[in-house]
Design a protein around this motif. Structure first.
Motif, PDB file in Angstrom:
ATOM      1  N   THR A 100      35.577  44.678  48.814  1.00 44.87           N
ATOM      2  CA  THR A 100      36.848  45.191  48.317  1.00 44.87           C
ATOM      3  C   THR A 100      37.593  45.951  49.413  1.00 44.87           C
ATOM      4  OG1 THR A 100      35.850  45.399  46.113  1.00 44.87           O
ATOM      5  CG2 THR A 100      37.946  46.530  46.483  1.00 44.87           C
ATOM      6  N   THR A 101      36.848  46.743  50.192  1.00 37.85           N
ATOM      7  CA  THR A 101      37.462  47.485  51.299  1.00 37.85           C
ATOM      8  C   THR A 101      37.985  46.535  52.369  1.00 37.85           C
ATOM      9  OG1 THR A 101      36.008  49.387  50.922  1.00 37.85           O
ATOM     10  CG2 THR A 101      37.045  49.206  53.096  1.00 37.85           C
ATOM     11  N   ALA A 102      37.194  45.526  52.701  1.00 36.41           N
ATOM     12  CA  ALA A 102      37.567  44.595  53.769  1.00 36.41           C
ATOM     13  C   ALA A 102      38.801  43.768  53.423  1.00 36.41           C
ATOM     14  CB  ALA A 102      36.391  43.674  54.088  1.00 36.41           C
ATOM     15  N   THR A 103      39.039  43.542  52.141  1.00 34.40           N
ATOM     16  CA  THR A 103      40.210  42.759  51.723  1.00 34.40           C
ATOM     17  C   THR A 103      41.406  43.655  51.411  1.00 34.40           C
ATOM     18  OG1 THR A 103      39.565  42.766  49.380  1.00 34.40           O
ATOM     19  CG2 THR A 103      38.733  40.953  50.752  1.00 34.40           C
ATOM     20  N   GLY A 104      41.261  44.940  51.685  1.00 29.91           N
ATOM     21  CA  GLY A 104      42.345  45.864  51.398  1.00 29.91           C
ATOM     22  C   GLY A 104      42.631  46.018  49.918  1.00 29.91           C
ATOM     23  N   GLY A 105      41.603  45.786  49.115  1.00 35.42           N
ATOM     24  CA  GLY A 105      41.752  45.895  47.668  1.00 35.42           C
ATOM     25  C   GLY A 105      42.438  44.711  47.022  1.00 35.42           C
ATOM     26  N   LYS A 106      42.708  43.666  47.795  1.00 39.12           N
ATOM     27  CA  LYS A 106      43.368  42.485  47.231  1.00 39.12           C
ATOM     28  C   LYS A 106      42.384  41.609  46.456  1.00 39.12           C
ATOM     29  CE  LYS A 106      46.892  42.252  50.866  1.00 39.12           C
ATOM     30  NZ  LYS A 106      47.457  41.444  51.978  1.00 39.12           N
ATOM     31  N   VAL A 107      41.120  41.640  46.875  1.00 41.74           N
ATOM     32  CA  VAL A 107      40.064  40.879  46.201  1.00 41.74           C
ATOM     33  C   VAL A 107      38.879  41.814  46.005  1.00 41.74           C
ATOM     34  CG1 VAL A 107      38.516  38.889  46.308  1.00 41.74           C
ATOM     35  CG2 VAL A 107      40.820  38.726  47.290  1.00 41.74           C
ATOM     36  N   TRP A 108      38.383  41.888  44.781  1.00 44.24           N
ATOM     37  CA  TRP A 108      37.226  42.726  44.492  1.00 44.24           C
ATOM     38  C   TRP A 108      35.929  42.000  44.864  1.00 44.24           C
ATOM     39  CZ3 TRP A 108      41.516  42.763  41.284  1.00 44.24           C
ATOM     40  CH2 TRP A 108      42.093  44.014  41.031  1.00 44.24           C
ATOM     41  N   GLY A 109      34.875  42.778  45.054  1.00 41.77           N
ATOM     42  CA  GLY A 109      33.596  42.172  45.391  1.00 41.77           C
ATOM     43  C   GLY A 109      33.031  41.326  44.273  1.00 41.77           C
ATOM     44  N   VAL A 110      33.092  41.826  43.023  1.00 44.36           N
ATOM     45  CA  VAL A 110      32.493  41.126  41.890  1.00 44.36           C
ATOM     46  C   VAL A 110      33.284  41.434  40.629  1.00 44.36           C
ATOM     47  CG1 VAL A 110      30.890  43.034  41.364  1.00 44.36           C
ATOM     48  CG2 VAL A 110      30.297  40.711  40.659  1.00 44.36           C
ATOM     49  N   ARG A 111      33.282  40.527  39.705  1.00 46.69           N
ATOM     50  CA  ARG A 111      33.871  40.791  38.398  1.00 46.69           C
ATOM     51  C   ARG A 111      32.993  41.774  37.638  1.00 46.69           C
ATOM     52  NH1 ARG A 111      34.556  39.154  32.872  1.00 46.69           N
ATOM     53  NH2 ARG A 111      32.515  38.187  32.712  1.00 46.69           N
ATOM     54  N   ASP A 112      33.590  42.649  36.866  1.00 50.11           N
ATOM     55  CA  ASP A 112      32.814  43.517  35.973  1.00 50.11           C
ATOM     56  C   ASP A 112      32.134  42.635  34.930  1.00 50.11           C
ATOM     57  OD1 ASP A 112      31.808  45.315  34.145  1.00 50.11           O
ATOM     58  OD2 ASP A 112      33.771  45.914  33.363  1.00 50.11           O
ATOM     59  N   GLU A 113      30.815  42.504  35.034  1.00 47.52           N
ATOM     60  CA  GLU A 113      30.048  41.615  34.159  1.00 47.52           C
ATOM     61  C   GLU A 113      29.265  42.398  33.104  1.00 47.52           C
ATOM     62  OE1 GLU A 113      30.047  38.273  34.406  1.00 47.52           O
ATOM     63  OE2 GLU A 113      30.699  37.805  36.452  1.00 47.52           O
ATOM     64  N   SER A 114      29.678  43.627  32.820  1.00 48.77           N
ATOM     65  CA  SER A 114      28.917  44.446  31.869  1.00 48.77           C
ATOM     66  C   SER A 114      28.903  43.853  30.467  1.00 48.77           C
ATOM     67  CB  SER A 114      29.489  45.865  31.816  1.00 48.77           C
ATOM     68  OG  SER A 114      30.873  45.866  31.477  1.00 48.77           O
ATOM     69  N   ALA A 115      29.880  43.007  30.143  1.00 50.03           N
ATOM     70  CA  ALA A 115      29.944  42.398  28.810  1.00 50.03           C
ATOM     71  C   ALA A 115      29.202  41.069  28.741  1.00 50.03           C
ATOM     72  CB  ALA A 115      31.413  42.184  28.415  1.00 50.03           C
ATOM     73  N   ASN A 116      28.557  40.672  29.827  1.00 47.08           N
ATOM     74  CA  ASN A 116      27.971  39.338  29.942  1.00 47.08           C
ATOM     75  C   ASN A 116      26.497  39.353  29.537  1.00 47.08           C
ATOM     76  OD1 ASN A 116      27.090  36.791  30.685  1.00 47.08           O
ATOM     77  ND2 ASN A 116      28.048  36.833  32.697  1.00 47.08           N
ATOM     78  N   MET A 117      26.192  38.857  28.335  1.00 46.15           N
ATOM     79  CA  MET A 117      24.812  38.809  27.861  1.00 46.15           C
ATOM     80  C   MET A 117      23.940  37.930  28.753  1.00 46.15           C
ATOM     81  SD  MET A 117      22.911  40.026  25.383  1.00 46.15           S
ATOM     82  CE  MET A 117      23.841  40.305  23.871  1.00 46.15           C
ATOM     83  N   SER A 118      24.534  36.908  29.361  1.00 42.92           N
ATOM     84  CA  SER A 118      23.771  35.987  30.204  1.00 42.92           C
ATOM     85  C   SER A 118      23.317  36.628  31.508  1.00 42.92           C
ATOM     86  CB  SER A 118      24.610  34.741  30.519  1.00 42.92           C
ATOM     87  OG  SER A 118      24.861  34.010  29.342  1.00 42.92           O
TER      88      SER A 118
END
Length: 454
Positions: free
Chosen positions: A210-228
């Motif tokens: 996220t830092t390297a892209t200047g906040g334009k692209v995040w490292g990972v999607r928030d997957e806290s809702a993902n049962m899988s």
């Protein structure tokens, strides 16, 4: 935030999947499987009477339902056309859509006693549908219409409920992260093919992206809702998603899971909830790697081919962070026969065709996952594209160290999935603190499972 695993990988786990490994290592099987003449038949409620192939030449129309994208629809239609070519008296009506709302539609048609003759389901719905007597018992068809000798018994067993076979795996897959190589390689942040040994390493990497892209692209999607993903994380910590008809986890486990993702959001490594939410329904078109919002997101390995079509970036697969024992080889989808259908015997023969016919296997490829039949796998593997061979190699590498496949999920699993989404979103959007959301989720999940099992 490091995950501690019991780390009980054994030689038995590493060698118990011969049918899966045959995809790459087996000899090419050239003998085509014959398909029996086909036609109608009837079944008592909840029972499939046919043990051999049907023989009527009367016109038969079967409705087939599945979820998936356009590529799956095209591949499935090719196989149905192949079946009709071999059996001109049998034609098909098709119903397909995205995953969101799929089961609602099936449930509505079943309530009207007019469900599709062949229904694609996943393991999360299997126990519920079997217990409601919506699915034909395929046990007596084994060795007759339904050929299962070339399917790994462990994989085939995932279609059983209380010792009876109700569903046949169409394919198998395992958990993965889809990673944007085009984005990460120039940044020097492309992860190794083995991924991250711990969650701490993964969290630090995601924040770096996220830092390297200047906040334009995040490292990972928030997957806290993902049962899988919640389930493999539990397994890494020595827990299971279910203990019979009860949750196999505690409120403390859920608190830790929610807090881990809250920390990732706070560090900037994971997306805000509003960015993650559109993909919580499971719609692959909303995957944040495909939409170029994140460098990585959860996927099943077979979905790489579909994801790759949605972006002009090159994608690769990496295992989930932490010990591989959390992963497991799973049936990506099943085909089942509607117990009250007018042509159950024909439906079973069609399912057999999907699983055992080599030309059908070639048409399906690996979009749903790896073919369940070792003979079909051996026959079609040499014709795979480089991308499909890559998917197979990844799957083989991960499943060699993965844990055992868990039993069929508890009845009420679908409600559990919805409850996790609600609670995770409540935390993500600031509507509830972590502890309160965790307590509410476990309370509601316990009650939902109790109701479903009563």
């Amino acid at each position: 935030m490091t995950v501690v695993s019991r780390h009980e990988a054994s030689h038995e786990r590493a060698t118990a999947r011969p049918a899966r490994r045959a995809v790459l290592t087996g000899a090419l099987a050239l003998a085509l499987l014959g398909t029996a003449a086909c036609g109608g038949g009837s079944a008592a409620e909840g029972e499939a009477e046919a043990t051999g192939a049907p023989e009527t030449t009367e016109p038969v129309v079967l409705t087939v339902a599945w979820w998936g994208g356009p590529a799956r629809a095209e591949n499935t239609q090719k196989v149905l056309d192949l079946y009709t070519k071999a059996h001109p008296n049998v034609t098909f009506k098709t119903q397909w859509q995205g995953y969101s709302g799929y089961y609602d539609k099936i449930n509505t048609s079943a309530a009207g006693r007019n469900a599709p003759d062949i229904i694609q389901i996943d393991n999360r719905a299997l126990r519920e549908y079997a217990n409601k007597k919506l699915l034909a018992d395929l046990t007596e068809a084994k060795g007759g219409t339904l050929k299962v000798d070339d399917i790994d018994p462990k994989l085939l067993g995932t279609g059983e409920v209380d010792g009876k076979l109700f569903a046949v795996p169409l394919a198998s897959n395992t958990q993965a992260l889809a990673v944007d190589k085009t984005l990460l390689e120039p940044l020097g942040l492309l992860p190794a093919e083995t991924g991250w040994a711990t969650w701490d390493e993964f969290a630090a990497w995601a924040a770096q992206v996220t830092t390297a892209t200047g906040g334009k692209v995040w490292g990972v999607r928030d997957e806290s809702a993902n049962m899988s993903w919640f389930e493999p994380w539990l397994r890494q910590n020595g827990k299971n998603l279910y203990d019979g008809q009860k949750p196999g986890f505690t409120t403390a486990d859920v608190e830790e899971w929610f807090q881990m993702w809250a920390d990732l959001r706070d560090s900037g490594g994971a997306t805000p909830a509003e960015v993650a939410q559109p993909a919580n329904s499971g719609d692959i078109s909303k995957n944040t790697v495909a939409t170029k919002q994140t460098a990585t997101s959860f996927s099943y390995d077979n979905q790489l081919t579909e994801l790759a079509k949605a972006t002009d970036h090159e994608l690769v697969l990496v295992p989930l962070p932490g010990p591989l024992e959390g992963n497991y080889s799973r049936p990506s989808q099943f085909f089942t026969a509607y117990a009250r259908g007018e042509n159950v015997a024909t439906a079973i023969d069609v399912i057999n065709f999907f699983v055992n016919d080599e030309e059908a296997g070639a048409a399906l490829g690996t979009e749903r996952g790896l073919p369940p039949s070792s003979k079909v796998s051996d026959a079609i593997a040499p014709s795979f594209s480089d991308q499909l061979k890559y998917v197979v190699a990844f799957d083989e590498r991960v499943t060699a160290e993965a844990g055992d496949t868990p039993p069929v999920p508890a009845q009420g699993d679908a409600e559990m999935v919805k409850l996790l989404i609600t609670s995770a979103e409540n935390v993500g959007f600031g509507r509830q603190p972590v502890q309160q959301a965790a307590e509410e989720f476990v309370t509601q999940a316990t009650a939902a499972l109790e109701r479903a099992g009563s």
